[in-house]
Design an enzyme around this catalytic site. Sequence first.
Site, PDB file in Angstrom:
ATOM      1  N   GLU A 130    -115.417  44.544  52.889  1.00 14.16           N
ATOM      2  CA  GLU A 130    -116.002  43.547  53.798  1.00 14.16           C
ATOM      3  C   GLU A 130    -117.019  42.658  53.083  1.00 14.16           C
ATOM      4  O   GLU A 130    -117.073  41.445  53.297  1.00 14.16           O
ATOM      5  CB  GLU A 130    -116.672  44.257  54.968  1.00 14.16           C
ATOM      6  N   LYS A 179    -112.226  34.840  46.761  1.00  8.60           N
ATOM      7  CA  LYS A 179    -112.407  35.125  48.191  1.00  8.60           C
ATOM      8  C   LYS A 179    -111.213  34.668  49.014  1.00  8.60           C
ATOM      9  O   LYS A 179    -110.820  35.339  49.978  1.00  8.60           O
ATOM     10  CB  LYS A 179    -113.696  34.452  48.687  1.00  8.60           C
ATOM     11  N   ILE A 192    -121.078  37.472  56.970  1.00 13.03           N
ATOM     12  CA  ILE A 192    -120.069  37.238  58.020  1.00 13.03           C
ATOM     13  C   ILE A 192    -119.075  38.394  58.032  1.00 13.03           C
ATOM     14  O   ILE A 192    -118.435  38.664  57.011  1.00 13.03           O
ATOM     15  CB  ILE A 192    -119.318  35.917  57.772  1.00 13.03           C
ATOM     16  N   ASP A 203    -115.263  31.828  42.142  1.00 14.90           N
ATOM     17  CA  ASP A 203    -115.817  32.662  43.202  1.00 14.90           C
ATOM     18  C   ASP A 203    -115.084  32.434  44.529  1.00 14.90           C
ATOM     19  O   ASP A 203    -114.631  33.379  45.184  1.00 14.90           O
ATOM     20  CB  ASP A 203    -117.312  32.357  43.357  1.00 14.90           C
ATOM     21  N   GLY A 214    -132.445  30.457  42.379  1.00 18.36           N
ATOM     22  CA  GLY A 214    -131.716  31.721  42.338  1.00 18.36           C
ATOM     23  C   GLY A 214    -130.368  31.676  43.036  1.00 18.36           C
ATOM     24  O   GLY A 214    -129.698  32.702  43.179  1.00 18.36           O
ATOM     25  N   LYS A 219    -127.178  51.201  34.557  1.00 19.87           N
ATOM     26  CA  LYS A 219    -126.867  50.695  33.224  1.00 19.87           C
ATOM     27  C   LYS A 219    -128.017  50.941  32.267  1.00 19.87           C
ATOM     28  O   LYS A 219    -127.814  51.250  31.092  1.00 19.87           O
ATOM     29  CB  LYS A 219    -126.568  49.195  33.320  1.00 19.87           C
TER      30      LYS A 219
END
Length: 405
Positions: free
Chosen positions: A126, A202, A133, A198, A184, A43
Amino acid sequence: MLKIGILGFGTVGKGVYDRFHRTRETIERQLGESFAIEAILVKDRQKDRASLEEGLVTTDWEEFKNHHSYDIVFEAIGGIEPAYSYTKHFLTQGTPVISANKKLIASRGEDLEACAQAGGTFYGYEAAVAGAIPIINALRATLSTTSIDRVRGILNGTTNYMLTEMIQKERSFADVLLEAQQLGYAESDPTDDIESYDAWYKLIILSRLCFGKWADTEQINRYGVSEIENWHVEVANELGCQVKLIGDAKLEDGEVRGIVSPAFVAGNELLASINGVVNAVVLYGEDIDQLSFAGPGAGGAATANSMVEDFILHSRYDGDRVVAEEQHEAKEESSYSMVFVNQASYGECLHWAEAYSVEIIESIPHSEGEAWIVKNAAVDELSQPVYQLYGNIQRITSANEVKVS
C-alpha cells in the site's frame, strides 16, 4: 504476542518503529493482542539509536533472520538488492512482508507475489503508491470486484511541486529544482523524480491492481520533465492549462498500455487543481464513472503510516481484488498532443507531419517557435518535446482564439 521485524532504519523504517510505539494501545486493541519489535536490521550501527526502547539492532542479516520466527516483517531498505533476496526469504517461509519499495515491487512484484502465494502469506505494498492515499487497499478491498478500465493520476509529489511553482509563479525549472532539494522534496540526485522513474514504477503497480496483470514495461512509455522550457509554460498559461506529470494506463486489446509524461491539463479538469506535493489518482469504470483520491504523496510519516495500516488491514481482511476474465476495455477516445517546434526542428517536424499524415488541429505561434495541437499522431517518432492534452479540446483551442483576437 506478535513478533515484528524491521528491515532498514532510515526515514521510513524509523517512522514505522515510531508509529508502533506512539499508537501501541490503539494497535493492540485493534489486533486483539500485544506486539513486540524483536529486531531491526540497520546499515550503520554507529548511528545514535538511543531512542530505541526494544529489540535487537544489528547490521548482520544472518543474525536478523535467525533471531526470531517473525509474524510480520516491514521492508524499508529501498532498491532491488538486498531487499529482493530478504523479502523472498521471508515470503517463501510464509512470513508476510509489508513494503514501500516501489522500484522493487514494479521490477520483481510478479515473482514476489508468486512467492507469497506459494508460502500461503501476503505481500503488502500500500505504501509504495501515492503516500498517504489508501489507493492499493481501496482496490483490494472496497473495490474488489469493481471493473476498472482506466487509471490516471499525479503520482510524484516532487515534480508536482516544481510544476506548480513554474506555472503559477512563472519560475524557471532550475530555480524550482534547487528549492525542492533545499526543502527536502527532491534528493541531491533527482533523476528518479525528474526523469519520471518514480511515477513510472507507481503506474506499473497501480495497473497490476486495476487490471489484474503485471504490465509489460515496454508498453508503459516514460518521459521526464527536464525538457520543459519556459516558453512551454508560457503557452500553457495562455491556453488556461496547467502542466502536470501524468501517469495514464488502460487495457487495450487485452494488454496494459500506458504513459507517464508531462501533460497540458485544461483548467477545469480535476487534476489541474492538484498542486504542491499532493498526489491524486482517478479510477474510471463502467459502474463508477470516475472515482478520485487525493492526499499527501510523500514524507516518512505518511509512508510509515500507510505501512502500518496495510499490516492492520491484512491482519483482519483475507480477501483480494478479483478481476473479471472479460475485463471492460477503455472506450475509444481521440488522443490529443501538443508538439513544441522551434526553428532548428521545424523541417524535421514538418517532414514527420507529412510522413504520418498528421492532423494538426491548431498551430500556436510564439517568439521561440510554434506549438502544434495534433490528433491521434505518432508522437513517439519525434525527438521534440511532446505533451499529452487532457480536457475539452474545444475549450483549449477556443482559449487560443480569444488570445489571438
